[in-house]
Design a protein around this motif. Structure first.
Motif, mmCIF file in Angstrom:
data_model
loop_
_atom_site.group_PDB
_atom_site.id
_atom_site.type_symbol
_atom_site.label_atom_id
_atom_site.label_comp_id
_atom_site.label_asym_id
_atom_site.label_seq_id
_atom_site.Cartn_x
_atom_site.Cartn_y
_atom_site.Cartn_z
ATOM 1 N N LEU A 31 24.246 -58.597 -95.639
ATOM 2 C CA LEU A 31 24.040 -57.836 -94.402
ATOM 3 C C LEU A 31 25.212 -57.996 -93.441
ATOM 4 O O LEU A 31 25.502 -57.092 -92.652
ATOM 5 C CB LEU A 31 22.726 -58.265 -93.749
ATOM 6 N N LYS A 32 25.894 -59.136 -93.533
ATOM 7 C CA LYS A 32 27.106 -59.328 -92.723
ATOM 8 C C LYS A 32 28.168 -58.313 -93.161
ATOM 9 O O LYS A 32 28.862 -57.720 -92.327
ATOM 10 C CB LYS A 32 27.620 -60.761 -92.913
ATOM 11 N N GLU A 33 28.265 -58.103 -94.484
ATOM 12 C CA GLU A 33 29.224 -57.124 -95.011
ATOM 13 C C GLU A 33 28.790 -55.694 -94.677
ATOM 14 O O GLU A 33 29.636 -54.828 -94.428
ATOM 15 C CB GLU A 33 29.357 -57.285 -96.531
ATOM 16 N N VAL A 34 27.482 -55.448 -94.670
ATOM 17 C CA VAL A 34 26.962 -54.133 -94.279
ATOM 18 C C VAL A 34 27.344 -53.842 -92.836
ATOM 19 O O VAL A 34 27.792 -52.738 -92.496
ATOM 20 C CB VAL A 34 25.432 -54.066 -94.460
ATOM 21 N N ARG A 35 27.155 -54.852 -91.973
ATOM 22 C CA ARG A 35 27.510 -54.675 -90.556
ATOM 23 C C ARG A 35 29.003 -54.401 -90.402
ATOM 24 O O ARG A 35 29.419 -53.537 -89.627
ATOM 25 C CB ARG A 35 27.102 -55.916 -89.749
ATOM 26 N N ARG A 36 29.817 -55.115 -91.178
ATOM 27 C CA ARG A 36 31.265 -54.909 -91.124
ATOM 28 C C ARG A 36 31.629 -53.487 -91.568
ATOM 29 O O ARG A 36 32.505 -52.850 -90.989
ATOM 30 C CB ARG A 36 31.953 -55.945 -92.022
ATOM 31 N N ALA A 37 30.938 -52.993 -92.605
ATOM 32 C CA ALA A 37 31.185 -51.630 -93.091
ATOM 33 C C ALA A 37 30.847 -50.600 -92.018
ATOM 34 O O ALA A 37 31.570 -49.608 -91.828
ATOM 35 C CB ALA A 37 30.359 -51.370 -94.349
ATOM 36 N N LEU A 38 29.755 -50.823 -91.304
ATOM 37 C CA LEU A 38 29.353 -49.905 -90.232
ATOM 38 C C LEU A 38 30.358 -49.924 -89.087
ATOM 39 O O LEU A 38 30.702 -48.883 -88.521
ATOM 40 C CB LEU A 38 27.957 -50.270 -89.718
ATOM 41 N N LEU A 39 30.843 -51.114 -88.753
ATOM 42 C CA LEU A 39 31.838 -51.227 -87.671
ATOM 43 C C LEU A 39 33.135 -50.532 -88.068
ATOM 44 O O LEU A 39 33.769 -49.865 -87.249
ATOM 45 C CB LEU A 39 32.101 -52.703 -87.342
ATOM 46 N N ASP A 40 33.536 -50.673 -89.337
ATOM 47 C CA ASP A 40 34.741 -49.991 -89.823
ATOM 48 C C ASP A 40 34.572 -48.477 -89.779
ATOM 49 O O ASP A 40 35.550 -47.740 -89.667
ATOM 50 C CB ASP A 40 35.057 -50.417 -91.263
ATOM 51 N N ALA A 41 33.312 -48.027 -89.883
ATOM 52 C CA ALA A 41 33.027 -46.583 -89.809
ATOM 53 C C ALA A 41 32.921 -46.105 -88.368
ATOM 54 O O ALA A 41 32.559 -44.959 -88.120
ATOM 55 C CB ALA A 41 31.730 -46.281 -90.555
ATOM 56 N N ASP A 42 33.244 -46.994 -87.422
ATOM 57 C CA ASP A 42 33.245 -46.671 -85.987
ATOM 58 C C ASP A 42 31.834 -46.508 -85.420
ATOM 59 O O ASP A 42 31.602 -45.711 -84.512
ATOM 60 C CB ASP A 42 34.068 -45.410 -85.714
#
Length: 443
Positions: A31-42
């Protein structure tokens, strides 16, 4: 569409899709990586954090760790939460008035004028409405002319008053013209600015008050990410609009706007633009978009697009030609045109589960049929209706006329022969059952 986000989410969830040991620790890491992916998607940080917290809470509440397929259940929870974040249920357009008035708003460059035409074309073809486009952008050079060009392209009338610089008066005159001439939908294209300013907001507010539209839509360029969300909030504070239109989803879209705009302004995304063509407009289905983001494809939308181009009378004629071995290149050309109308080729392939990931690094030209069409157009009418007469000298002439080689002409003829044989075989029970199933599918 959302390729980068899809890749990162897939990698984040990959560990839980395997058969290894699933623990609370690696769920938290995922879920930490999921959150990072969402942040990278702006996606806004607060929204990304709330999203992963909800997923974790549901995952632990549903005992993901003790199920036989924890990875699959985790993906389902992420999919359900993504769907909810983007709006949950599909929202339709309100066409209750007579005429129904739709006010388009947004910044300059968001694709507002083009989408006004797409919406008019959609309502004319899908809802059997008689729309009128009204040109109220009196500032941008050639904005009125652009709307007239769009109107001519889709055979929809455009109301304008080039000598008038009062957009409120033009909007009111447009509505009066619609009432007097039997138009039941009025789509008003307003001026945009390069940034939100007081004059712009006052003007759009005055138009809104004067015409009292049934539907006010905010058009936003999906490639602008979080800026799009902030602009939407500024417009919503003034207009209290009814829904959002996301344009340019066929471009290099990170996905931040689509994922977080509903959460910020609490207004649904109603339509999306997926290409330059006037047919490139789709109703926004949050669950289908969640499927696509997670690499699951969107077969339902693909079938719907195919059904839109499916003409029963043409299909019957084609069936008879195939049965009599009369299927020619003119018929083949018609089939190509129908496929092209379905939309961007890479977008269509992305709707097939698993295919989007396989094709992500392959550049698919939207003019993939250009060479084939050139070869067919270089044939004489007799050659198109009876390809068997095409000998070596004809092949040379066709290749020269189409700017291709004899080898390419040979390849097309070979593929055409194989396809004709296959279509002939499908005239049996299997093919007829497939055609009947397509015809009976819910629209």
């Amino acid at each position: 569409m959302f390729n980068n986000l899809s890749d990162k989410l897939d990698k984040a969830l990959h560990v839980l899709k395997g058969h290894g040991s699933i623990t609370e620790v690696n769920v938290a890491e995922t879920l930490k990586e999921v959150r990072r992916a969402l942040l990278d998607a702006d996606v806004n940080f607060k929204i990304a954090k709330e999203f992963t917290n909800k997923v974790k809470e549901k995952a632990l509440g549903q005992n993901v760790l003790t199920t036989l397929q924890p990875g699959q259940l985790m993906v389902k929870i992420v999919k359900d939460e993504l769907t909810e974040l983007m709006g949950g249920d599909v929202e339709g357009i309100n066409l209750s008035g007579n005429p129904s008035i739709v006010l388009m708003s947004g910044l300059q460059g968001s694709g507002k004028t083009t989408f006004s035409g797409k919406l008019a074309n959609y309502l004319k073809n899908k809802k059997t409405k008689k729309p009128l486009l009204v040109a109220c952008d009196v500032y941008r050079p050639a904005a009125i002319d652009q709307l007239h060009v769009v109107g001519d392209q889709i055979n929809v009338e455009v109301f304008s008053d080039k000598g008038n610089n009062d957009p409120v008066a033009i909007a009111q005159a447009g509505v009066a013209h619609a009432k007097a001439n039997g138009f039941n939908v009025v789509i008003i294209d307003t001026a945009g600015r390069l940034a939100v300013d007081e004059a712009m907001m006052t003007e759009i507010s005055n138009i809104h008050k004067a015409i009292e539209p049934q539907e006010t839509l905010f058009v936003v360029d999906s490639m602008t990410g979080q800026d799009a969300v902030n602009t939407a909030k500024a417009f919503n504070d003034i207009l209290n609009f009814d829904g959002v239109i996301l344009t340019k989803l066929d471009g290099d879209t990170r996905g931040g706007a689509a994922i977080s705009i509903k959460s910020v302004v609490n207004k649904p995304i109603k339509f999306i633009g997926t290409g330059e063509k006037m047919e490139a407009i789709d109703v926004f289905y949050p669950s289908r978009m969640a499927d696509r983001i997670l690499g699951m494809g969107d077969v339902v939308s693909l079938v719907e697009r195919a059904q839109e181009q499916f003409d029963e009378e043409e299909a019957r004629k084609l069936q008879k030609k195939i049965a009599k071995n009369q299927f020619g290149f003119d018929d083949f050309l018609k089939q190509i045109q129908q496929i092209k109308k379905m939309g961007n080729m890479k977008d269509l392939i992305g709707m097939i589960p698993g295919a989007g990931k396989m094709m992500k690094d392959i550049d698919i030209d939207d003019d993939a049929f250009k060479g084939i069409e050139a070869i067919i157009h270089s044939m004489t009418p007799a050659e198109r209706s009876n390809p068997s007469i095409i000998n070596s000298s004809r092949k040379k002439r066709i290749g020269k006329g189409s700017g291709t080689s004899v080898q390419e002409v040979n390849q097309l003829l070979k593929q055409f022969t194989q396809m004709s044989k296959m279509m002939k075989m499908m005239q049996g029970g299997g093919g007829k059952r497939m055609m009947q199933a397509m015809k009976n599918m819910p629209r």
